[in-house]
Design an enzyme around this catalytic site. Structure first.
Site, PDB file in Angstrom:
ATOM      1  N   LYS A 133      40.317   6.329  40.850  1.00 53.42           N
ATOM      2  CA  LYS A 133      40.753   5.223  40.011  1.00 53.42           C
ATOM      3  C   LYS A 133      40.520   5.526  38.524  1.00 53.42           C
ATOM      4  CE  LYS A 133      42.272   2.586  43.297  1.00 53.42           C
ATOM      5  NZ  LYS A 133      43.705   2.267  43.415  1.00 53.42           N
TER       6      LYS A 133
ATOM      7  N   TYR B  86      36.561   7.149  45.621  1.00 54.20           N
ATOM      8  CA  TYR B  86      37.443   6.062  45.197  1.00 54.20           C
ATOM      9  C   TYR B  86      37.329   5.844  43.687  1.00 54.20           C
ATOM     10  CZ  TYR B  86      39.653   1.420  45.300  1.00 54.20           C
ATOM     11  OH  TYR B  86      40.478   0.345  45.090  1.00 54.20           O
TER      12      TYR B  86
END
Length: 248
Positions: A160, A156
């Protein structure tokens, strides 16, 4: 005067949480709003009705944002039905958390594809439209963990962080065409994703936030409105933290 009158926005992953708040905020400020979703048909129908109740045009498109051809098909249809695309919000995202040493390839690939590749897909499809219009605003939904990392979220966090690099690169490539690209890095926001956390974990997070509360999707939507509107006409290639100070 409404800040987005006459503009058309496309928001990926908009049937809940931050994406939904952004879609409704844009509509309340005069924009027609197209959006994508995976399988939440009832939520999509409900969002269309809420936007139309605000006097704006809307349509939801069931699509896999991580699929290159599907993204281009959606953008072509939005351009055909709405006539233009002024704002793209790359918001589609998932989590599949786990420590890196225990993470399997599927966990990594699915998060990178949904969170990062989807942004490439839709940006790739929208920039020719925006270039012909000589203007547009692209907003990537990053995260504070994309800037600082987080144990148990290497997939994640990497996705990002990639959105930041993508936005900064697009800002440099497309600035001469009047296209701006920026990121929002939310912190601990009250959504379905964070709602699954135990109460003690949420309280521990809040202790790390100078404002001593989690954010609301509307807090992020207000930042998105700024970046989508002419108020940010000279802002590009930037990351705006919306985190209550937890990453200051």
């Amino acid at each position: 005067m409404e800040m987005l009158t006459g503009k058309v926005a496309l928001v990926t992953g908009a049937t809940r949480g931050i994406g939904r708040a952004i879609a409704l905020k844009f509509a309340s400020e005069g924009a027609d709003v197209a959006f994508t979703y995976r399988s939440q048909h009832e939520a999509a129908d409900s969002l269309v009705k809420e936007i139309e109740a605000l006097g704006r045009k809307s349509r939801g498109f069931s699509a896999d944002a991580a699929d290159f051809d599907s993204a281009h098909e959606v953008v072509a249809q939005v351009h055909k039905e709405f006539g233009r695309i002024d704002i793209l919000v790359n918001n589609a995202g998932i989590t599949k958390d786990g420590l890196m040493m225990r993470m399997d390839e599927a966990q990594w690939d699915s998060v990178i594809d949904t969170n990062l590749k989807s942004a490439f897909n839709f940006t790739h499809a929208c920039t020719p439209v925006m270039a012909r219009q000589r203007g547009g605003s692209i907003i990537n939904m990053s995260s504070v963990v994309g800037l600082s990392g987080n144990a148990g979220q290497c997939n994640y966090s990497a996705s990002k962080a990639g959105l930041v690099g993508l936005a900064k690169s697009i800002a440099k490539e497309m600035g001469s065409r009047g296209i701006r690209a920026n990121c929002i890095a939310p912190g601990f926001i009250a959504t379905d994703m964070t709602g699954t956390l135990p109460e003690d974990v949420r309280k521990e997070w809040e202790k790390q936030i100078p404002l001593r509360r989690g954010g609301r999707p509307e807090d992020v939507a207000n930042v998105a409105l700024f970046l989508a509107s002419d108020m940010s006409a000279y802002v590009t290639g930037q990351v705006i933290n919306c985190c209550g100070g937890m990453n200051c």
